[in-house]
Design an enzyme around this catalytic site. Structure first.
Site, PDB file in Angstrom:
ATOM      1  N   ASP A 262      16.091  -1.676   1.985  1.00 28.03           N
ATOM      2  CA  ASP A 262      15.139  -2.788   2.102  1.00 28.03           C
ATOM      3  C   ASP A 262      14.858  -3.420   0.743  1.00 28.03           C
ATOM      4  OD1 ASP A 262      12.951  -4.236   3.694  1.00 28.03           O
ATOM      5  OD2 ASP A 262      11.780  -3.339   2.071  1.00 28.03           O
TER       6      ASP A 262
ATOM      7  N   TYR B 117      11.144  -8.469  -5.617  1.00 29.81           N
ATOM      8  CA  TYR B 117      10.974  -7.126  -6.189  1.00 29.81           C
ATOM      9  C   TYR B 117      11.499  -7.084  -7.627  1.00 29.81           C
ATOM     10  CZ  TYR B 117       9.761  -5.406  -1.503  1.00 29.81           C
ATOM     11  OH  TYR B 117       9.161  -5.206  -0.282  1.00 29.81           O
TER      12      TYR B 117
ATOM     13  N   ASN C 136       4.629  -8.268   8.214  1.00 29.54           N
ATOM     14  CA  ASN C 136       3.173  -8.475   8.157  1.00 29.54           C
ATOM     15  C   ASN C 136       2.703  -9.530   9.149  1.00 29.54           C
ATOM     16  OD1 ASN C 136       2.756  -6.663   5.808  1.00 29.54           O
ATOM     17  ND2 ASN C 136       3.945  -8.206   4.731  1.00 29.54           N
TER      18      ASN C 136
ATOM     19  N   GLN D 238       7.940  -5.751   9.932  1.00 32.14           N
ATOM     20  CA  GLN D 238       7.603  -4.701   8.964  1.00 32.14           C
ATOM     21  C   GLN D 238       6.116  -4.790   8.617  1.00 32.14           C
ATOM     22  OE1 GLN D 238       8.776  -4.036   4.440  1.00 32.14           O
ATOM     23  NE2 GLN D 238      10.585  -3.720   5.714  1.00 32.14           N
TER      24      GLN D 238
ATOM     25  N   LEU E 298       4.719   6.678   2.783  1.00 30.53           N
ATOM     26  CA  LEU E 298       4.388   7.911   2.056  1.00 30.53           C
ATOM     27  C   LEU E 298       2.963   7.864   1.521  1.00 30.53           C
ATOM     28  CD1 LEU E 298       7.720   8.354   0.021  1.00 30.53           C
ATOM     29  CD2 LEU E 298       7.019   9.606   2.075  1.00 30.53           C
TER      30      LEU E 298
ATOM     31  N   GLY F 214       9.437   4.332  -0.125  1.00 30.18           N
ATOM     32  CA  GLY F 214       9.470   3.575  -1.383  1.00 30.18           C
ATOM     33  C   GLY F 214       9.768   4.408  -2.605  1.00 30.18           C
ATOM     34  N   THR F 215      10.105   5.691  -2.415  1.00 28.52           N
ATOM     35  CA  THR F 215      10.381   6.498  -3.598  1.00 28.52           C
ATOM     36  C   THR F 215      11.787   6.195  -4.139  1.00 28.52           C
ATOM     37  OG1 THR F 215      10.608   8.741  -4.456  1.00 28.52           O
ATOM     38  CG2 THR F 215      11.115   8.458  -2.114  1.00 28.52           C
TER      39      THR F 215
ATOM     40  N   ARG G 192      12.720  13.380  -4.178  1.00 24.65           N
ATOM     41  CA  ARG G 192      11.768  12.972  -3.121  1.00 24.65           C
ATOM     42  C   ARG G 192      12.507  12.290  -1.964  1.00 24.65           C
ATOM     43  NH1 ARG G 192       7.117  13.114  -6.512  1.00 24.65           N
ATOM     44  NH2 ARG G 192       7.351  11.187  -7.675  1.00 24.65           N
TER      45      ARG G 192
HETATM   46  N1  LIG Z   1       6.766  -5.963   3.716  1.00 24.90           N
HETATM   47  C1  LIG Z   1       5.907  -5.819   2.747  1.00 24.90           C
HETATM   48  O1  LIG Z   1       4.977  -6.627   2.557  1.00 24.90           O
HETATM   49  C2  LIG Z   1       6.057  -4.653   1.817  1.00 24.90           C
HETATM   50  C3  LIG Z   1       5.035  -4.342   0.900  1.00 24.90           C
HETATM   51  C4  LIG Z   1       5.228  -3.265   0.052  1.00 24.90           C
HETATM   52  C5  LIG Z   1       6.376  -2.483   0.143  1.00 24.90           C
HETATM   53  N2  LIG Z   1       7.359  -2.821   1.032  1.00 24.90           N
HETATM   54  C6  LIG Z   1       8.604  -2.016   1.165  1.00 24.90           C
HETATM   55  O2  LIG Z   1       8.241  -0.712   1.541  1.00 24.90           O
HETATM   56  C7  LIG Z   1       8.740   0.259   0.610  1.00 24.90           C
HETATM   57  C8  LIG Z   1       7.767   1.405   0.526  1.00 24.90           C
HETATM   58  O3  LIG Z   1       6.484   0.967   0.177  1.00 24.90           O
HETATM   59  P1  LIG Z   1       5.625   1.619  -1.017  1.00 24.90           P
HETATM   60  O4  LIG Z   1       6.496   1.880  -2.166  1.00 24.90           O
HETATM   61  O5  LIG Z   1       4.439   0.771  -1.160  1.00 24.90           O
HETATM   62  O6  LIG Z   1       5.110   2.934  -0.374  1.00 24.90           O
HETATM   63  P2  LIG Z   1       5.398   4.514  -0.273  1.00 24.90           P
HETATM   64  O7  LIG Z   1       6.752   4.794   0.222  1.00 24.90           O
HETATM   65  O8  LIG Z   1       4.264   4.981   0.511  1.00 24.90           O
HETATM   66  O9  LIG Z   1       5.211   5.071  -1.746  1.00 24.90           O
HETATM   67  C9  LIG Z   1       6.200   5.079  -2.694  1.00 24.90           C
HETATM   68  C10 LIG Z   1       5.546   5.206  -4.044  1.00 24.90           C
HETATM   69  O10 LIG Z   1       4.759   6.391  -4.092  1.00 24.90           O
HETATM   70  C11 LIG Z   1       5.213   7.231  -5.151  1.00 24.90           C
HETATM   71  N3  LIG Z   1       5.165   8.626  -4.713  1.00 24.90           N
HETATM   72  C12 LIG Z   1       5.599   9.130  -3.539  1.00 24.90           C
HETATM   73  N4  LIG Z   1       5.370  10.470  -3.483  1.00 24.90           N
HETATM   74  C13 LIG Z   1       4.774  10.789  -4.651  1.00 24.90           C
HETATM   75  C14 LIG Z   1       4.287  12.015  -5.182  1.00 24.90           C
HETATM   76  N5  LIG Z   1       4.359  13.152  -4.509  1.00 24.90           N
HETATM   77  N6  LIG Z   1       3.739  11.995  -6.427  1.00 24.90           N
HETATM   78  C15 LIG Z   1       3.668  10.838  -7.127  1.00 24.90           C
HETATM   79  N7  LIG Z   1       4.122   9.640  -6.665  1.00 24.90           N
HETATM   80  C16 LIG Z   1       4.656   9.622  -5.440  1.00 24.90           C
HETATM   81  C17 LIG Z   1       6.636   6.800  -5.442  1.00 24.90           C
HETATM   82  O11 LIG Z   1       6.992   7.112  -6.756  1.00 24.90           O
HETATM   83  P3  LIG Z   1       8.483   7.701  -7.080  1.00 24.90           P
HETATM   84  O12 LIG Z   1       9.423   6.542  -6.936  1.00 24.90           O
HETATM   85  O13 LIG Z   1       8.330   8.191  -8.469  1.00 24.90           O
HETATM   86  O14 LIG Z   1       8.747   8.783  -6.098  1.00 24.90           O
HETATM   87  C18 LIG Z   1       6.553   5.309  -5.186  1.00 24.90           C
HETATM   88  O15 LIG Z   1       6.021   4.639  -6.293  1.00 24.90           O
HETATM   89  C19 LIG Z   1       8.971  -0.533  -0.672  1.00 24.90           C
HETATM   90  O16 LIG Z   1       9.971   0.018  -1.496  1.00 24.90           O
HETATM   91  C20 LIG Z   1       9.414  -1.868  -0.126  1.00 24.90           C
HETATM   92  O17 LIG Z   1      10.796  -1.828   0.198  1.00 24.90           O
HETATM   93  C21 LIG Z   1       7.198  -3.889   1.876  1.00 24.90           C
END
Ligand SMILES: NC(=O)c1ccc[n+]([C@@H]2O[C@H](COP(=O)([O-])OP(=O)(O)OC[C@H]3O[C@@H](n4cnc5c(N)ncnc54)[C@H](OP(=O)(O)O)[C@@H]3O)[C@@H](O)[C@H]2O)c1
Length: 323
Positions: free
Chosen positions: A56, A61, A163, A184, A232, A287-288, A293
């Site tokens: 994704d 980004y 959204n 999404q 996550l 998103g990691t 992870r």
């Molecule tokens: N459609 C939209 O509007 C929208 C908005 C936001 C995101 N997205 C998409 O969704 C994906 C995921 O979203 P997200 O990144 O916001 O959420 P996520 O998957 O909930 O969280 C990922 C983030 O949390 C950190 N993390 C996870 N486990 C951890 C731990 N145990 N300790 C410390 N840090 C930890 C990761 O760091 P590390 O990388 O260091 O593991 C990363 O920065 C994005 O990559 C993007 O593709 C879409």
């Protein structure tokens, strides 16, 4: 494991999607470095090893660098392109001078955005294009015309949104022959409004629900793939410190840890399996970019939660009993 809407639509995608928002370095116009390409290599390798074949992106980004470093990996491994599904998004524009950040679903902006995405990724086509956030000025006919051209030219194979509420999807769909097959949304064991809106029907608690009523049901009825971003919850159930979190989150993190031990799996797998147990067939977009992870997430497809375990997690995260 249940068949999910995208698979029913004929796309053999994995249950998990790797979110690439963390690739490419900072959100600035500094060029990406060799270390960022290496990071993309390692993240993609960990994803593929874990059975993840869908990625994704969004044109915004890290200011386009996430797509660029991904493109660098594809340049080195061109045979990968046909083995994976690439999704990107457009429609959000950054502030420029005194023009504020804004949304733009105009036909020229959508068309130009896709050209930019394809060129940064170095590919001829996108598997899926999502409209990133609802543009209050969207004209469904204009969106439909852009989608028609992208489909006819072969630049995009299928389309979705992000959204959006059921009403917004319906509005766009009414003008467009091409189906919107993905929505999404932010969903996780911490962001549970998508469930609360359902259980609060006819309850006073519904007054504070913000999730658009009927969206989950609409997507299920229309075979629209619901993808969960933020699944996550930034790691708060899987190792990140919870000391600044509400008590319900701290207690839930302990339950997640205990279940992971009982099932001989990882906390990441428990919280993703919790999302995936929902009958909508949710596809978490993790998103990691940390390879360990990513691998810890991969085990989610092997975890089965009972109804009781599922409700234990949901009610614990709510911090109060169901009505
Ligand atoms: N459609 C939209 O509007 C929208 C908005 C936001 C995101 N997205 C998409 O969704 C994906 C995921 O979203 P997200 O990144 O916001 O959420 P996520 O998957 O909930 O969280 C990922 C983030 O949390 C950190 N993390 C996870 N486990 C951890 C731990 N145990 N300790 C410390 N840090 C930890 C990761 O760091 P590390 O990388 O260091 O593991 C990363 O920065 C994005 O990559 C993007 O593709 C879409």
């Amino acid at each position: 494991m249940t068949t999910i809407p995208l698979q029913r639509s004929g796309y053999p995608v994995s249950r998990l999607v790797l979110g690439c928002m963390g690739l490419g370095g900072g959100w600035n116009n500094e060029p990406f470095a060799a270390e960022h390409v290496k990071q993309a290599h390692e993240a993609m390798e960990a994803a593929l090893d874990s059975g993840i074949n869908m990625f994704d992106h969004a044109n915004i980004y890290t200011w386009g660098k996430a797509e660029q470093v991904f493109g660098e990996v594809l340049k080195e491994k061109p045979q990968l392109r046909e083995r994976i599904f690439i999704q990107s998004k457009c429609g959000i524009r950054f502030a420029e001078g005194d023009i504020p950040g804004r949304y733009d679903f105009s036909e020229p902006h959508i068309l130009a955005s896709v050209d930019g995405i394809l060129s940064r990724l170095g590919v001829d086509y996108l598997d899926f294009l999502l409209l990133h956030r609802p543009d209050p000025l969207m004209e469904p006919d204009e969106v439909a015309s852009a989608i028609h051209q992208l489909k006819a030219s072969g630049k995009v194979r299928a389309f979705g949104v992000s959204n959006m509420s059921a009403g917004q999807i319906r509005l766009l769909q009414a003008s467009c022959d091409e189906p919107f097959i993905i929505n999404q949304l932010e969903m996780s064991l911490a962001k549970i409004d998508w469930l609360d809106a359902g259980v609060h029907v006819n309850q006073a608690a519904a007054a504070t629900d913000i999730f658009p009523e009927g969206t989950m049901e609409f997507c299920r009825l229309e075979n629209i793939q619901i993808q969960a971003w933020g699944p996550l919850a930034q790691g708060i159930f899987s190792g990140r410190s919870t000391h600044d979190q509400p008590e319900s989150i701290q207690a839930t993190a302990a339950v997640v840890q205990q279940m992971a031990e009982e099932k001989n799996t990882t906390p990441e797998a428990i919280i993703l399996a919790w999302l995936m147990k929902h009958p909508a067939g949710i596809q978490p977009v993790i998103g990691t970019v940390n390879p360990a992870r990513i691998r810890a997430c991969g085990d989610a497809v092997n975890v089965t939660l009972s109804r009781e375990e599922w409700f234990r997690l949901y009610v614990s995260s709510r911090g109060r009993a169901l009505p």
